[in-house]
Every structure is written in C-alpha cells, then in structure tokens.
Scaffold this active site. Structure first.
Site, PDB file in Angstrom:
ATOM      1  N   HIS A   1      -2.764   4.542   4.687  1.00  0.00           N
ATOM      2  CA  HIS A   1      -4.167   4.721   4.282  1.00  0.00           C
ATOM      3  C   HIS A   1      -4.532   6.207   4.244  1.00  0.00           C
ATOM      4  O   HIS A   1      -5.026   6.749   5.232  1.00  0.00           O
ATOM      5  CB  HIS A   1      -5.090   4.019   5.283  1.00  0.00           C
ATOM      6  CG  HIS A   1      -5.018   2.535   5.210  1.00  0.00           C
ATOM      7  ND1 HIS A   1      -5.842   1.795   4.409  1.00  0.00           N
ATOM      8  CD2 HIS A   1      -4.198   1.649   5.829  1.00  0.00           C
ATOM      9  CE1 HIS A   1      -5.551   0.511   4.544  1.00  0.00           C
ATOM     10  NE2 HIS A   1      -4.556   0.400   5.391  1.00  0.00           N
TER      11      HIS A   1
ATOM     12  N   CYS B   1      -2.259   0.402   0.507  1.00  0.00           N
ATOM     13  CA  CYS B   1      -1.857  -0.658   1.437  1.00  0.00           C
ATOM     14  C   CYS B   1      -1.687  -1.987   0.695  1.00  0.00           C
ATOM     15  O   CYS B   1      -0.708  -2.148  -0.017  1.00  0.00           O
ATOM     16  CB  CYS B   1      -2.822  -0.749   2.598  1.00  0.00           C
ATOM     17  SG  CYS B   1      -2.055  -1.497   4.041  1.00  0.00           S
TER      18      CYS B   1
ATOM     19  N   GLU C   1      -6.958   7.586   2.931  1.00  0.00           N
ATOM     20  CA  GLU C   1      -8.407   7.842   2.992  1.00  0.00           C
ATOM     21  C   GLU C   1      -8.861   8.299   4.373  1.00  0.00           C
ATOM     22  O   GLU C   1      -9.885   8.967   4.502  1.00  0.00           O
ATOM     23  CB  GLU C   1      -9.192   6.607   2.542  1.00  0.00           C
ATOM     24  CG  GLU C   1      -9.170   5.395   3.471  1.00  0.00           C
ATOM     25  CD  GLU C   1      -7.995   4.444   3.223  1.00  0.00           C
ATOM     26  OE1 GLU C   1      -6.964   4.915   2.691  1.00  0.00           O
ATOM     27  OE2 GLU C   1      -8.096   3.257   3.580  1.00  0.00           O
TER      28      GLU C   1
HETATM   29  N1  GLN Z   1      -2.520  -7.592   4.280  1.00  0.00           N
HETATM   30  C1  GLN Z   1      -1.548  -6.574   4.111  1.00  0.00           C
HETATM   31  C2  GLN Z   1      -0.673  -6.410   5.329  1.00  0.00           C
HETATM   32  O1  GLN Z   1      -0.973  -6.911   6.378  1.00  0.00           O
HETATM   33  C3  GLN Z   1      -2.203  -5.257   3.756  1.00  0.00           C
HETATM   34  C4  GLN Z   1      -3.007  -4.680   4.875  1.00  0.00           C
HETATM   35  C5  GLN Z   1      -3.963  -3.617   4.432  1.00  0.00           C
HETATM   36  O2  GLN Z   1      -4.232  -3.464   3.251  1.00  0.00           O
HETATM   37  N2  GLN Z   1      -4.539  -2.904   5.379  1.00  0.00           N
HETATM   38  O3  GLN Z   1       0.355  -5.776   5.262  1.00  0.00           O
END
Ligand code: GLN
Length: 543
Positions: free
Chosen positions: A510, A381, A512
């Site tokens: 994600h 992410c 995970e």
């Molecule tokens: N801050 C980044 C976004 O909003 C990544 C978000 C995250 O890592 N969950 O896209």
C-alpha cells in the site's frame, strides 16, 4: 528552556467529525516547525483491540504503520502532517488497555487488590502516554469520541489526573461546533456551552476552545463563548471550513493558536518555518489543468474508506500542477453497465485494496478497459491481485483464473493464500501480512525508474499473493514482475512494458500510506504524471 514533556490534550464536543485529527496534526506541524520534538497519540475509546477488524463503512480506512499496527485513520493525518513514521504506540484503544489490565490481573500483578477503572485502568492509560516521553518535547494526545460519551470517561479521567501532576505543562484544547441556524439567521453557542460544561463536570477546565464554524464568529458570539467557558476572549479560536485540509495549519497559525499554547506553557521558540508548506498549499490551490481519475471500489459511498489514497493522489497532483476530479465508481455498477460507457472520459483508473467477493468482476472489467484502452492504470493490493487475474484470463490464456479468496475451488488459482495462512485458522485480528518489508526492484523496469532505488520499504496488509506456480506463465505472456520480496520472492509489483501500455503498474503493498505532502510517493507521482501526459498527448492536434 523550560523542560518538558508538555502535554497537549485535544478533546471534542457536540458532534463527531469536527476534524479533531486534522487539528491535532496541524498544531503538531506548527510546533514541529518551531523546532520542538512532537509525538502524537490517539486514544480510541472502542473495545476493539485495533481498527483491523472494523468495517470501513463504519470507521473509514485502516491505516497501517511501518511496524504493522492496524490503526485509526487519524494516524495517517499525523504522519502526513508531521512527516514522521509512527508506531503502534501512537494508537491506544480501550480494548488494548482493558486487555493489558486483565492480563496483569491474571498474572497476579495486582494480588489482593480489587482491580478497578480508577486507578488501575487510568494508570495503564497514563503509562501509554509516558511511554512516549523520552522521544518528545510535546506529546499530542487526542481523545477520540465526543465528551459525554460513556466510553471515553476513563481516558478523560486519566488525562485529568496526569494534568494535576504537571499543571504548568498541560494544555486542554476543546474542539466544538458553532452551528449556523438559518431560521434564526444566527450562529448558536449553546451546544458549545453545554459541551464545555460537560468537560468541567468531569473536572477539566479547557485552556482554549476551537470553534468549528462555516462563517466568522462575530465578537459578541466569541465573548459569550468565553464567558460561559470560563475563558478569556483570546482563548476562543475559530476554525472556519476550508477547501483543503492542508490549509488548516496556516489558518490556526494566523489565529495565533500555536503562540497561545506556547505562552501558556511559558515557552518561547523561533517562529514556525512554513515556507515549503505554504508553497505546497499554493500549488494545490492554483492548478494548471484538471485530470479525471476513476477510483473503482466497493466502499465508494464513504470517502473516508480510501482516505490515504485520496491524499496520496492529492500530493502527487499538486506536484504536477493538476487538480483532480475523482470519479468514485461503485464496482458493482460495472457489473451492470459496460465499462466503456461508464468510464468514458476518465483519464486514468485506480483500483484500491479490498476484501471479499462483492464487486470484484466489476473491478476486473475496469482493469480490462484500462489495459485495452491504454488508460494509465494503478492497482493497489486487491487491485494488483485483480490485475493479475484479468491479465491471466484475457492475455495469458487462463480463462478460469481466479483468487481462492473468491472461488476456493478454482482450477486456475493465480492468486492464492500466502503459505503461512494456509494451514490453520488464525482468526481475524492482526493475522494478515502486516507492516513494512523490503521490496527488491528489477533494473530496467518502470518501477525502478519511478523509485530510482533498488530496494524500498513498503507497507503491507494482505493474506493472498500472486501464486508463484503461475509466475512463469504470466511472465511468458508479457506481465513483468518488477518487484519482489527478497527473501521469499513474493511478487510485490507487476507492470506492463512501456511499448505495450503507457502506464500499467500494480503493487501488492500500500504505497498510499507513505505519501507525504512535500514528498509524494513515487508510484503515485508516476501515475498522475502519466495521466497528465497521456491526456495532453491525446488533446494535442496530430500532425
Ligand atoms: N483481500 C486481499 C488479501 O487479503 C487484498 C487485501 C487488500 O487489498 N488490502 O490479500
């Protein structure tokens, strides 16, 4: 067989962090392996509508379900132990039930009545349990917080009432702490006594207590707890501290807790099939090698903030016969000392998700280090967005590259807001791109090899994306966009070709959240496998 649904209510006493979530998940696993259909439900007594707006420092990670609910991290334990995908219905907060009751009041549903915690709020809480009845033989209801908190009272009252309707289908398990006091050289039962008394004051007599201790309970201590809890001695169970949370189901089964619950309900089933689980725990406890992976993040001082990443790495490591030594690196530290000195000796680098500016340059330094030093790298992410920025700045000739999350006016916004987030202020609750959506993976890529599939479903939680305007420049410079969201073409996976780097993969989603003990996530599996391979190649004497 006697007909359900059966209700297993799990409450906690004395202190928080006793592992009620793991206990609930473990009992769920034992009942599931006996052939029963189980569904867990976590009640969180805070007023936030969901965990999405909560600081990871206070609350640990926000766990995202397939349907895009931002939930308590206990749902992660449930999904991992029960090997099932849960929905928003499995995490109910005070904020949600109050909101629902107030909305009904405004609509006129209670016309004429005085709307009260009892019976209106408690009924709303019970309805949330009943919603799950059709899909389960056993509903596992964990009440967050500690008995005695003001906030959890409506939930306890709701389950008390529900148990009156189904006295022979309910089971209250109270999880408490029996601390060892060194100066007295003794385990102390008083906190447990008080906590059970508190529960009984509310009208709930537990069917069993599960005592968390750091050593076995002597028979006299057990007897005392039984006496003061109004329980037979067989109803006092112990859960000693263990090395790995995955041992807990096996220990509780040895203690006979699952059998005791079923006997109380008058149910008989086959014994639980725990063979695969035992094999997994065995692998976990008998590693052949140790691998050091640096996890570079902002919340490293609170491990719960990266719970699912920790577990996903553990699953993958067990399958590779490795023990992991996770080096939690505070990203701000890498802004002060060189990554070369701080990260020397690590076998791989992982950058997890995150929000906000603090520490990002340190993470970018860690990525540069991993890329240049040929260390296996995995970005998640924010970790992918920063990998894109690093590549843009140092390889693609875009020295000003940035994300508009951190520098609104940057001249090279290689990471920018998703279009739907640009126009209006949508507030912060539940407004990210959330939940599972398909990812199309290109043939010939490392990602495709790892997944062995063309389309996969992965879970998201973000507001920013790789800016499509820069896609071509990045690809021309050698970045591979290995996976995209098929409808809008959003970049989902970036990687470096294998002739350039042994393992450099980053995902906008994600992964995970989808790793399970018996089926580690393919990208985690690939990453840990690469870490082991690269390490062993380096150690092998060159010919
Ligand atoms: N801050 C980044 C976004 O909003 C990544 C978000 C995250 O890592 N969950 O896209």
């Amino acid at each position: 067989m006697k007909r359900g649904p059966f209700y297993l209510f799990v409450t906690g006493g004395v202190v928080s962090s006793l592992g009620k979530g793991i206990t609930t998940a473990s009992i769920g696993l034992l009942l599931k392996r006996r052939g029963l259909r189980v569904v867990p439900l976590k009640f969180d007594p805070y007023l936030n509508v969901d965990a999405g707006t909560m600081n990871p420092y206070q609350h640990g990670e926000v766990y995202v379900t397939e349907d895009g609910a931002e939930t308590d991290l206990d749902l992660g334990h449930y999904e991992r132990f029960l090997d099932m995908n849960l929905s928003a219905r499995s995490n109910v907060t005070s904020g949600q039930v109050y909101r629902a009751v107030i909305e009904k009041e405004r609509r006129g549903d209670y016309l004429g009545q005085t709307v009260q915690v009892i019976p209106h709020l408690t009924r709303e809480i019970q309805d949330r349990i009943r919603l799950l009845e059709r899909e389960a033989d056993v509903i596992l209801v964990e009440v967050g917080g500690t008995v005695g908190d003001i906030e959890s009272l409506p939930f306890l009252e709701a389950i008390r009432q529900l148990s009156l309707e189904a006295p022979d289908r309910s089971f209250f398990l109270h999880v408490t702490l029996v601390p060892f006091v060194p100066s007295a050289g003794e385990l102390k039962t008083k906190p447990t006594q008080h906590s059970v008394q508190k529960l009984r004051e509310i009208g709930i007599q537990p069917h069993a207590v599960l005592c968390r201790t750091d050593r076995p309970l002597p028979p006299g201590t057990r007897k005392k707890i039984a006496l003061f809890s109004n329980l037979p001695i067989q109803a006092v169970f112990t859960a000693p501290d263990v090395e790995s949370i995955y041992e807990v189901p096996l220990l509780l089964h040895e203690e006979g807790l699952d059998r005791y619950i079923l006997e109380t309900w008058g149910l008989s089933t086959q014994p639980p099939d725990l063979e695969e689980w035992q094999a997994f725990v065995h692998r976990l406890k008998h590693p052949e090698t140790t691998l050091r992976i640096a996890v570079v993040g902002k919340y490293v001082h609170l491990r719960d903030a990266y719970k699912s990443i920790n577990e996903a790495l553990t699953h993958a490591a067990a399958h590779h016969g490795a023990r992991l030594e996770l080096d939690w690196v505070d990203s701000e530290e890498l802004e002060k000392v060189s990554p070369e000195s701080r990260l020397e000796g690590v076998d791989g680098v992982l950058i997890p998700g995150g929000f906000g500016r603090r520490g990002i340059e340190g993470k970018i330094q860690a990525i540069r280090y991993a890329r240049e030093q040929q260390k296996p790298f995995f970005g998640i992410c924010l970790g992918m967005q920063l990998a894109v920025i690093e590549f843009a700045r140092h390889v693609a000739g875009l020295p000003e590259a940035h994300s508009t999350e951190f520098q609104k006016e940057t001249s090279q916004p290689v990471v920018d807001l998703l279009p739907e987030h640009g126009a209006e202020d949508r507030g912060f609750g539940g407004t990210l791109r959330l939940g599972a959506s398909p990812v199309q993976i290109s043939p010939g890529t490392l990602a495709r090899e790892l997944y062995g599939q063309e389309v996969v479903l992965e879970r998201h939680r973000h507001r920013y994306e790789l800016n499509p305007i820069y896609r071509k420049a990045l690809e021309d410079a050698g970045l591979v966009i290995a996976g995209v969201e098929p409808v809008r073409g959003l970049a989902e996976i970036v990687e470096l070709p294998r002739n350039v780097h042994p393992f450099f993969v980053a995902t906008q989603f994600h992964p995970e959240f989808k790793s399970r003990p018996l089926s580690p996530h393919p990208v985690f599996h690939g990453f840990v496998g690469a870490v082991r391979r690269v390490k062993e190649n380096q150690e092998a004497p060159s010919r």
